[in-house]
Design a protein around this motif. Structure first.
Motif, PDB file in Angstrom:
ATOM      1  N   THR A 293       0.847  -1.189   0.000  1.00 57.66           N
ATOM      2  CA  THR A 293       0.000   0.000   0.000  1.00 57.66           C
ATOM      3  C   THR A 293       0.882   1.240   0.000  1.00 57.66           C
ATOM      4  O   THR A 293       2.046   1.197   0.402  1.00 57.66           O
ATOM      5  N   ILE A 294       0.311   2.355  -0.430  1.00 54.62           N
ATOM      6  CA  ILE A 294       1.096   3.570  -0.602  1.00 54.62           C
ATOM      7  C   ILE A 294       1.712   4.036   0.712  1.00 54.62           C
ATOM      8  O   ILE A 294       2.815   4.577   0.738  1.00 54.62           O
ATOM      9  N   ASP A 295       1.015   3.812   1.826  1.00 49.94           N
ATOM     10  CA  ASP A 295       1.541   4.259   3.113  1.00 49.94           C
ATOM     11  C   ASP A 295       2.737   3.421   3.576  1.00 49.94           C
ATOM     12  O   ASP A 295       3.466   3.825   4.484  1.00 49.94           O
ATOM     13  N   LYS A 296       2.953   2.260   2.963  1.00 53.45           N
ATOM     14  CA  LYS A 296       4.089   1.404   3.312  1.00 53.45           C
ATOM     15  C   LYS A 296       5.243   1.543   2.330  1.00 53.45           C
ATOM     16  O   LYS A 296       6.287   0.895   2.499  1.00 53.45           O
ATOM     17  N   ALA A 297       5.068   2.357   1.296  1.00 50.93           N
ATOM     18  CA  ALA A 297       6.078   2.457   0.240  1.00 50.93           C
ATOM     19  C   ALA A 297       7.215   3.382   0.653  1.00 50.93           C
ATOM     20  O   ALA A 297       7.509   4.390   0.014  1.00 50.93           O
ATOM     21  N   SER A 298       7.877   3.023   1.752  1.00 50.35           N
ATOM     22  CA  SER A 298       9.026   3.761   2.260  1.00 50.35           C
ATOM     23  C   SER A 298      10.258   2.872   2.181  1.00 50.35           C
ATOM     24  O   SER A 298      10.177   1.692   1.809  1.00 50.35           O
ATOM     25  N   PRO A 370       8.345  14.356   8.952  1.00 45.88           N
ATOM     26  CA  PRO A 370       7.918  13.078   8.363  1.00 45.88           C
ATOM     27  C   PRO A 370       6.757  12.432   9.124  1.00 45.88           C
ATOM     28  O   PRO A 370       6.764  12.356  10.353  1.00 45.88           O
ATOM     29  N   ASN A 371       5.750  11.996   8.359  1.00 48.63           N
ATOM     30  CA  ASN A 371       4.565  11.343   8.923  1.00 48.63           C
ATOM     31  C   ASN A 371       3.944  12.162  10.046  1.00 48.63           C
ATOM     32  O   ASN A 371       3.557  11.630  11.089  1.00 48.63           O
ATOM     33  N   SER A 372       3.860  13.469   9.842  1.00 52.78           N
ATOM     34  CA  SER A 372       3.371  14.358  10.894  1.00 52.78           C
ATOM     35  C   SER A 372       2.696  15.567  10.269  1.00 52.78           C
ATOM     36  O   SER A 372       2.908  15.885   9.099  1.00 52.78           O
ATOM     37  N   GLU A 373       1.888  16.243  11.079  1.00 56.20           N
ATOM     38  CA  GLU A 373       1.293  17.509  10.673  1.00 56.20           C
ATOM     39  C   GLU A 373       2.045  18.687  11.288  1.00 56.20           C
ATOM     40  O   GLU A 373       1.660  19.841  11.091  1.00 56.20           O
ATOM     41  N   MET A 374       3.110  18.401  12.048  1.00 56.55           N
ATOM     42  CA  MET A 374       3.869  19.465  12.698  1.00 56.55           C
ATOM     43  C   MET A 374       4.683  20.238  11.664  1.00 56.55           C
ATOM     44  O   MET A 374       5.428  19.646  10.871  1.00 56.55           O
ATOM     45  N   ALA A 375       4.566  21.551  11.680  1.00 55.70           N
ATOM     46  CA  ALA A 375       5.205  22.395  10.664  1.00 55.70           C
ATOM     47  C   ALA A 375       6.717  22.278  10.715  1.00 55.70           C
ATOM     48  O   ALA A 375       7.334  22.194  11.784  1.00 55.70           O
ATOM     49  N   LEU A 376       7.329  22.268   9.543  1.00 53.59           N
ATOM     50  CA  LEU A 376       8.776  22.302   9.385  1.00 53.59           C
ATOM     51  C   LEU A 376       9.086  23.408   8.388  1.00 53.59           C
ATOM     52  O   LEU A 376       9.038  23.215   7.176  1.00 53.59           O
ATOM     53  N   PHE A 401      23.629  11.398   9.257  1.00 49.41           N
ATOM     54  CA  PHE A 401      24.205  10.056   9.259  1.00 49.41           C
ATOM     55  C   PHE A 401      23.551   9.187  10.333  1.00 49.41           C
ATOM     56  O   PHE A 401      23.220   9.663  11.424  1.00 49.41           O
ATOM     57  N   GLY A 402      23.398   7.889  10.019  1.00 45.45           N
ATOM     58  CA  GLY A 402      22.995   6.932  11.037  1.00 45.45           C
ATOM     59  C   GLY A 402      21.559   6.486  10.955  1.00 45.45           C
ATOM     60  O   GLY A 402      20.786   6.923  10.101  1.00 45.45           O
ATOM     61  N   ASP A 403      21.199   5.608  11.908  1.00 41.89           N
ATOM     62  CA  ASP A 403      19.883   4.982  11.885  1.00 41.89           C
ATOM     63  C   ASP A 403      18.753   5.974  12.095  1.00 41.89           C
ATOM     64  O   ASP A 403      17.705   5.884  11.441  1.00 41.89           O
ATOM     65  N   GLU A 404      18.920   6.906  13.029  1.00 39.73           N
ATOM     66  CA  GLU A 404      17.851   7.878  13.283  1.00 39.73           C
ATOM     67  C   GLU A 404      17.616   8.752  12.057  1.00 39.73           C
ATOM     68  O   GLU A 404      16.466   9.014  11.672  1.00 39.73           O
ATOM     69  N   ALA A 405      18.708   9.173  11.421  1.00 41.72           N
ATOM     70  CA  ALA A 405      18.578   9.958  10.189  1.00 41.72           C
ATOM     71  C   ALA A 405      17.907   9.123   9.109  1.00 41.72           C
ATOM     72  O   ALA A 405      17.062   9.614   8.350  1.00 41.72           O
ATOM     73  N   GLY A 406      18.268   7.834   9.033  1.00 44.50           N
ATOM     74  CA  GLY A 406      17.651   6.959   8.041  1.00 44.50           C
ATOM     75  C   GLY A 406      16.170   6.767   8.265  1.00 44.50           C
ATOM     76  O   GLY A 406      15.389   6.681   7.310  1.00 44.50           O
ATOM     77  N   ASP A 407      15.765   6.696   9.542  1.00 44.66           N
ATOM     78  CA  ASP A 407      14.344   6.539   9.844  1.00 44.66           C
ATOM     79  C   ASP A 407      13.552   7.762   9.386  1.00 44.66           C
ATOM     80  O   ASP A 407      12.487   7.634   8.772  1.00 44.66           O
ATOM     81  N   LEU A 408      14.096   8.954   9.641  1.00 48.26           N
ATOM     82  CA  LEU A 408      13.418  10.180   9.210  1.00 48.26           C
ATOM     83  C   LEU A 408      13.413  10.290   7.690  1.00 48.26           C
ATOM     84  O   LEU A 408      12.390  10.617   7.078  1.00 48.26           O
ATOM     85  N   ALA A 409      14.560  10.015   7.073  1.00 45.59           N
ATOM     86  CA  ALA A 409      14.657  10.133   5.618  1.00 45.59           C
ATOM     87  C   ALA A 409      13.735   9.148   4.925  1.00 45.59           C
ATOM     88  O   ALA A 409      13.061   9.479   3.938  1.00 45.59           O
ATOM     89  N   GLY A 410      13.708   7.903   5.438  1.00 46.99           N
ATOM     90  CA  GLY A 410      12.915   6.879   4.784  1.00 46.99           C
ATOM     91  C   GLY A 410      11.422   7.114   4.852  1.00 46.99           C
ATOM     92  O   GLY A 410      10.669   6.615   4.013  1.00 46.99           O
ATOM     93  N   ARG A 411      10.972   7.876   5.854  1.00 41.49           N
ATOM     94  CA  ARG A 411       9.540   8.116   6.027  1.00 41.49           C
ATOM     95  C   ARG A 411       9.087   9.471   5.481  1.00 41.49           C
ATOM     96  O   ARG A 411       7.889   9.778   5.516  1.00 41.49           O
ATOM     97  N   MET A 412      10.021  10.275   5.003  1.00 36.62           N
ATOM     98  CA  MET A 412       9.649  11.623   4.573  1.00 36.62           C
ATOM     99  C   MET A 412       9.109  11.626   3.149  1.00 36.62           C
ATOM    100  O   MET A 412       9.814  11.293   2.198  1.00 36.62           O
ATOM    101  N   ARG A 413       7.880  12.009   3.025  1.00 40.17           N
ATOM    102  CA  ARG A 413       7.238  12.214   1.720  1.00 40.17           C
ATOM    103  C   ARG A 413       6.101  13.196   1.964  1.00 40.17           C
ATOM    104  O   ARG A 413       4.945  12.821   2.098  1.00 40.17           O
ATOM    105  N   GLN A 414       6.449  14.473   2.035  1.00 33.72           N
ATOM    106  CA  GLN A 414       5.538  15.499   2.531  1.00 33.72           C
ATOM    107  C   GLN A 414       5.245  16.552   1.453  1.00 33.72           C
ATOM    108  O   GLN A 414       6.039  16.752   0.533  1.00 33.72           O
ATOM    109  N   PRO A 415       4.112  17.255   1.592  1.00 34.84           N
ATOM    110  CA  PRO A 415       3.853  18.402   0.707  1.00 34.84           C
ATOM    111  C   PRO A 415       4.906  19.489   0.942  1.00 34.84           C
ATOM    112  O   PRO A 415       5.431  19.634   2.050  1.00 34.84           O
TER     113      PRO A 415
END
Length: 426
Positions: A293-298, A370-376, A401-415
């Motif tokens: 599903t599209i929500d899992k396409a990370s 990423p995966n949030s409505e909080m403004a950036l 760099f690293g796992d935490e950065a990868g988690d944020l990067a992998g989930r980011m697909r925002q307007p």
């Protein structure tokens, strides 16, 4: 002014345009094909009738003159192709501008200045350097005095686009192949040729052809499938060997990374070249095929799919024909080297499409976490490019760099809404 600055900036740019999806380059067009590649009307008077002497001659009736043919209406002019626009706006239009930490962005901008040669941005860099240790208020005042925000508007008139994320991953590897470390990280092959198309066609400035010579003809270089199946002559070009095909695939998408050897040594590798094939999203393919599903396409979702479907994995990876080659880099405390030729800064370096946003410029983004409505909302610097980063309102956020950065990067697909800070006309 904007066009002149774009031209000067493009001329100063010596590197190729970015990574495979986030760190990372490739020619995104079929360039091989580019190389192989009064009358007038008359009037009749009719017959003459001879009359009797006592009878006056009959009048001669001329044949009717045909009506002139109507003048065809001129063909409508073909409208010029739609192009992205940069619309000047005040700083007050930038969401959260007054609250942003401009010092972090200001220092990131300064880090790119040594590689900025085009005017007037180079002159702004010279004036900005003494303010590296100034107060945030002084830096903000300088930015507002020297730059004019321009909102990026796509060719279709849309002001909202897409922002994704990338990072520098850590892989496990070895300098020698064995049963565990089976997947090679290649340096650029000797038979890969690169042609700057502007040398042949000036209108193709900034575009590059990659391929190989076969019987004195340039043909496309080997695809990912060819390379993975050992069709391409790459033996001897291995820099390192890693233990996971999916992690190697994502290393190519990120464009740079680190590899931990069994000895504990950490090796950094960075983008060196690309095979010239266009990038194709395997996540989108999985969604289209109903595998995900599209929500899992990370990145995380694709990794999980690969673990669950090891037999299908090679064929899926081969669907993306693009392949990135690397070089070993000196490991330092800074980030990986971006397309501008300077180390990337976590959270403040942005990958853009340089056909729209010249590298080196400050840029302002309005999006959400990423995966949030909080403004950036923040000021960043355009310092990198990417094979998948194409279009006006499109960007890639460097998370570090690293796992935490990868988690944020992998989930980011925002307007995304995007503004470019162009030098003011003085």
């Amino acid at each position: 002014m904007i066009d002149r600055f774009r031209q000067a900036s493009n001329a100063a740019r010596e590197r190729d345009e970015g990574r495979d999806s986030s760190g990372r380059t490739g020619l995104r067009l079929s360039a091989v094909a580019l190389l192989l590649l009064a009358g007038c009307s008359t009037m009749s008077t009719g017959p003459i009738v001879t009359a009797k002497p006592a009878t006056p001659p009959a009048p001669v009736t001329p044949a009717p003159t045909p009506a002139p043919a109507p003048t065809p209406a001129p063909a409508p002019e073909t409208p010029p192709p739609a192009v992205p626009q940069l619309i000047p706006v005040p700083f007050t239009d930038l969401p959260g501008w007054a609250e942003d930490d401009v010092t972090a962005a200001f220092l990131t901008f300064l880090q790119g200045c040594p590689n900025i040669k085009s005017q007037p941005l180079a002159a702004i860099c010279t004036r900005a350097l003494p303010l590296g240790t100034a107060t945030a208020a002084a830096q903000r005042e300088f930015i507002e005095a020297e730059f004019q925000p321009h909102q990026v508007v796509a060719a279709d008139g849309k002001t909202e686009g897409l922002i994704t994320g990338y990072y520098e991953p850590l892989l496990r590897g070895s300098r020698k192949a064995d049963a565990r470390y089976r997947f090679p990280v290649y340096a650029p092959p000797d038979d890969l040729i690169s042609v700057e198309l502007a040398e042949l066609y000036p209108e193709l400035k900034g575009m590059r052809l990659r391929g190989r010579l076969v019987s004195r003809k340039v043909v496309p270089y080997w695809s990912r499938s060819d390379i993975d199946n050992d069709t391409a002559p790459l033996k001897g070009k291995e820099i390192l060997w890693v233990d996971d095909a999916v992690e190697l695939f994502f290393l190519q998408i990120q464009g740079s990374g680190r590899v931990r050897l069994e000895s504990g040594e950490i090796v950094r590798v960075g983008y060196a070249d690309q095979n010239g094939h266009p990038y194709k999203s395997i996540g989108r393919l999985l969604v289209e095929r109903g595998e995900m599903t599209i929500d899992k396409a990370s990145m995380q979702g694709i990794r999980a799919w690969g673990r669950d479907n090891p037999q299908k994995l090679p064929a899926l990876l081969a669907e993306n024909p693009s392949y990135v080659f690397f070089r070993e880099l000196q490991l330092s405390n800074g980030g990986p080297i971006g397309a501008l030729g300077v180390p990337l800064t976590t959270g403040r370096s942005l990958a853009v499409d340089p056909r729209v946003v010249p590298l080196g410029l400050p840029v302002y983004i309005s999006t959400t976490w990423p995966n949030s409505e909080m403004a950036l909302n923040r000021l960043m610097a355009a310092q990198d490019t990417g094979g998948a980063i194409k279009g006006a309102v499109r960007a890639d956020f460097f998370w570090g760099f690293g796992d935490e950065a990868g988690d944020l990067a992998g989930r980011m697909r925002q307007p995304l809404r995007l503004w470019v800070l162009m030098p003011r006309v003085k």
